[in-house]
Motif scaffolding. Sequence first.
Motif, PDB file in Angstrom:
ATOM      1  N   GLN A  84      -3.672  -9.302 -10.401  1.00 42.42           N
ATOM      2  CA  GLN A  84      -4.301  -8.415 -10.915  1.00 42.42           C
ATOM      3  C   GLN A  84      -2.793  -7.688 -10.711  1.00 42.42           C
ATOM      4  N   VAL A  85      -2.390  -7.526  -9.433  1.00 40.27           N
ATOM      5  CA  VAL A  85      -1.100  -6.886  -8.867  1.00 40.27           C
ATOM      6  C   VAL A  85      -0.184  -6.881  -8.913  1.00 40.27           C
ATOM      7  N   VAL A  86       0.397  -8.284  -8.008  1.00 35.58           N
ATOM      8  CA  VAL A  86       1.713  -9.378  -9.316  1.00 35.58           C
ATOM      9  C   VAL A  86       1.986  -9.353 -10.609  1.00 35.58           C
ATOM     10  N   GLU A  87       1.165 -10.456 -10.526  1.00 31.26           N
ATOM     11  CA  GLU A  87       0.861 -11.730 -11.099  1.00 31.26           C
ATOM     12  C   GLU A  87       0.563 -10.326 -13.509  1.00 31.26           C
ATOM     13  N   SER A  88      -0.223  -9.828 -13.159  1.00 32.42           N
ATOM     14  CA  SER A  88      -0.694  -9.758 -14.374  1.00 32.42           C
ATOM     15  C   SER A  88       0.441  -7.915 -15.033  1.00 32.42           C
ATOM     16  N   ARG A  89       0.529  -6.642 -13.606  1.00 31.98           N
ATOM     17  CA  ARG A  89       0.755  -5.483 -13.571  1.00 31.98           C
ATOM     18  C   ARG A  89       2.411  -5.457 -13.216  1.00 31.98           C
ATOM     19  N   GLY A  90       2.401  -6.804 -12.369  1.00 29.75           N
ATOM     20  CA  GLY A  90       3.671  -6.431 -11.685  1.00 29.75           C
ATOM     21  C   GLY A  90       4.505  -4.739 -10.614  1.00 29.75           C
ATOM     22  N   TRP A  91       3.236  -4.603 -10.643  1.00 28.76           N
ATOM     23  CA  TRP A  91       3.133  -2.796  -9.068  1.00 28.76           C
ATOM     24  C   TRP A  91       3.853  -3.430  -8.796  1.00 28.76           C
ATOM     25  N   ILE A  92       3.726  -4.392  -7.462  1.00 32.39           N
ATOM     26  CA  ILE A  92       4.675  -5.030  -6.646  1.00 32.39           C
ATOM     27  C   ILE A  92       4.730  -6.641  -6.513  1.00 32.39           C
ATOM     28  N   THR A  93       6.572  -7.027  -5.845  1.00 31.90           N
ATOM     29  CA  THR A  93       6.672  -8.210  -5.360  1.00 31.90           C
ATOM     30  C   THR A  93       5.524  -9.179  -4.700  1.00 31.90           C
ATOM     31  N   LEU A  94       6.002 -10.402  -4.324  1.00 30.97           N
ATOM     32  CA  LEU A  94       5.304 -11.850  -4.094  1.00 30.97           C
ATOM     33  C   LEU A  94       5.147 -10.981  -2.664  1.00 30.97           C
ATOM     34  N   GLU A  95       6.520 -10.764  -1.732  1.00 30.64           N
ATOM     35  CA  GLU A  95       7.168 -10.835  -0.679  1.00 30.64           C
ATOM     36  C   GLU A  95       6.139  -9.239  -0.275  1.00 30.64           C
ATOM     37  N   GLU A  96       5.870  -8.063  -0.887  1.00 28.01           N
ATOM     38  CA  GLU A  96       5.024  -6.906  -0.246  1.00 28.01           C
ATOM     39  C   GLU A  96       3.864  -7.135  -0.802  1.00 28.01           C
ATOM     40  N   PHE A  97       3.690  -8.833  -1.575  1.00 24.16           N
ATOM     41  CA  PHE A  97       1.647  -8.855  -1.530  1.00 24.16           C
ATOM     42  C   PHE A  97       1.764  -9.067  -0.186  1.00 24.16           C
ATOM     43  N   THR A  98       2.733  -9.990   0.126  1.00 26.70           N
ATOM     44  CA  THR A  98       2.399 -10.814   1.538  1.00 26.70           C
ATOM     45  C   THR A  98       1.902  -9.373   2.812  1.00 26.70           C
ATOM     46  N   ASN A  99       3.018  -8.964   2.486  1.00 21.33           N
ATOM     47  CA  ASN A  99       3.016  -8.073   3.589  1.00 21.33           C
ATOM     48  C   ASN A  99       1.897  -6.873   2.919  1.00 21.33           C
ATOM     49  N   LEU A 100       1.449  -6.246   2.242  1.00 22.62           N
ATOM     50  CA  LEU A 100      -0.112  -5.830   2.375  1.00 22.62           C
ATOM     51  C   LEU A 100      -1.063  -6.426   2.331  1.00 22.62           C
ATOM     52  N   ILE A 101      -1.493  -7.701   2.663  1.00 28.46           N
ATOM     53  CA  ILE A 101      -2.723  -8.343   2.957  1.00 28.46           C
ATOM     54  C   ILE A 101      -2.607  -8.691   4.369  1.00 28.46           C
ATOM     55  N   THR A 102      -1.519  -8.788   5.395  1.00 30.09           N
ATOM     56  CA  THR A 102      -1.310  -8.469   6.842  1.00 30.09           C
ATOM     57  C   THR A 102      -1.551  -7.091   6.992  1.00 30.09           C
ATOM     58  N   ILE A 103      -1.112  -6.390   6.044  1.00 27.64           N
ATOM     59  CA  ILE A 103      -1.697  -4.915   6.987  1.00 27.64           C
ATOM     60  C   ILE A 103      -3.057  -4.577   6.458  1.00 27.64           C
ATOM     61  N   SER A 104      -2.781  -5.043   5.528  1.00 32.78           N
ATOM     62  CA  SER A 104      -4.881  -4.665   5.219  1.00 32.78           C
ATOM     63  C   SER A 104      -5.941  -5.331   5.734  1.00 32.78           C
ATOM     64  N   GLU A 105      -5.920  -6.757   5.934  1.00 33.05           N
ATOM     65  CA  GLU A 105      -6.264  -8.115   7.678  1.00 33.05           C
ATOM     66  C   GLU A 105      -6.379  -6.682   8.597  1.00 33.05           C
ATOM     67  N   MET A 106      -4.989  -6.144   9.356  1.00 34.57           N
ATOM     68  CA  MET A 106      -5.178  -5.648  10.723  1.00 34.57           C
ATOM     69  C   MET A 106      -5.255  -3.687  10.798  1.00 34.57           C
ATOM     70  N   THR A 107      -5.517  -3.518   8.997  1.00 32.65           N
ATOM     71  CA  THR A 107      -6.926  -1.921   9.578  1.00 32.65           C
ATOM     72  C   THR A 107      -8.034  -2.248   9.402  1.00 32.65           C
ATOM     73  N   PRO A 108      -9.122  -1.431   9.841  1.00 30.92           N
ATOM     74  CA  PRO A 108     -10.897  -1.998   9.391  1.00 30.92           C
ATOM     75  C   PRO A 108     -10.977  -1.351   8.753  1.00 30.92           C
ATOM     76  N   GLY A 109     -11.721  -2.111   8.141  1.00 32.45           N
ATOM     77  CA  GLY A 109     -12.824  -2.130   6.565  1.00 32.45           C
ATOM     78  C   GLY A 109     -12.663  -3.134   6.180  1.00 32.45           C
ATOM     79  N   PRO A 110     -12.638  -3.900   4.466  1.00 33.78           N
ATOM     80  CA  PRO A 110     -12.742  -4.752   3.858  1.00 33.78           C
ATOM     81  C   PRO A 110     -11.452  -4.856   3.116  1.00 33.78           C
ATOM     82  N   ILE A 111     -10.719  -6.363   3.209  1.00 32.85           N
ATOM     83  CA  ILE A 111      -9.677  -6.480   2.379  1.00 32.85           C
ATOM     84  C   ILE A 111      -9.320  -5.800   1.056  1.00 32.85           C
TER      85      ILE A 111
END
Length: 189
Positions: free
Chosen positions: A31-58
Motif C-alpha cells: 500500500q505505502v511503498v509500491e501502490s502509493r509511493g508515499w515512502i521509500t523502501l528504506e523508509e519502510f524498513t525504518n518504519l517497521i523497526t520503529i513500529s516493532e519497538m513501540t508499544p502496540g500492534p505493528i
Amino acid sequence: MIYFELFWSFLQVGLFSLGGGYAAIPLIQSQVVESRGWITLEEFTNLITISEMTPGPIAVNSATFVGMHIAGLPGAIFATLGCIFPSLLIVSALFFLYAKLKENAVMQKVLGALRPAVVALIAGAGIEILLLVIFGGEAKVLQNVQWVSCILFAVAFFVLRKWKANPILVMCACGLGNLLAQSAIQYWS
C-alpha cells in the motif's frame, strides 16, 4: 483527498491482514511503498523497526507513523482509524450478538466448551515459558537447569501470591537479581 486515501489504504490493511502484525507487513508495503509511493523502501524498513519497538500492534503503529509522515496529525488520525475500523466493526457485531444470545442454552454450551480450550492454551504457553526459564532452551536434562532462574521464579511466585506485590516491580527485581547473580557467577568463575 489525502486523508481519504490514507483511511482507505489502511482500511484495506486492517481488513485483509489476517494472522497478526507480521502478516500485515507485506500488505502495508504494498500500500505505502509500491501502490502509493508515499515512502521509500528504506523508509519502510525504518518504519517497521520503529513500529516493532513501540508499544502496540505493528499495523496500527505503521498506520500512525505513515499518516503523520504524509499529512501530519490529521493524517495519523485518519490512517489509524482506517486500520482499526474493521476490527471495531467486527468486535461490535460480536458484542451485540453475544448480548442477544448470552442467555441462549446453545451459546452457554459453546462458551462452556471453549473455556477448557482457552485454559489449556494459556497453560501450554505458560509451561513452555517455564521450561524455557528452567532449562534455558537446552535439552531438558537436570544438568542444564538454570538454578538462578528457578530460585527467582519461586521467590517471585511467593511474593506475588503472599503479598500481592506489584508485578512490574517484581519483574524489575527479578531482572536485577538475575543480573547480579550472573555477574557474581562470572566473577567467581
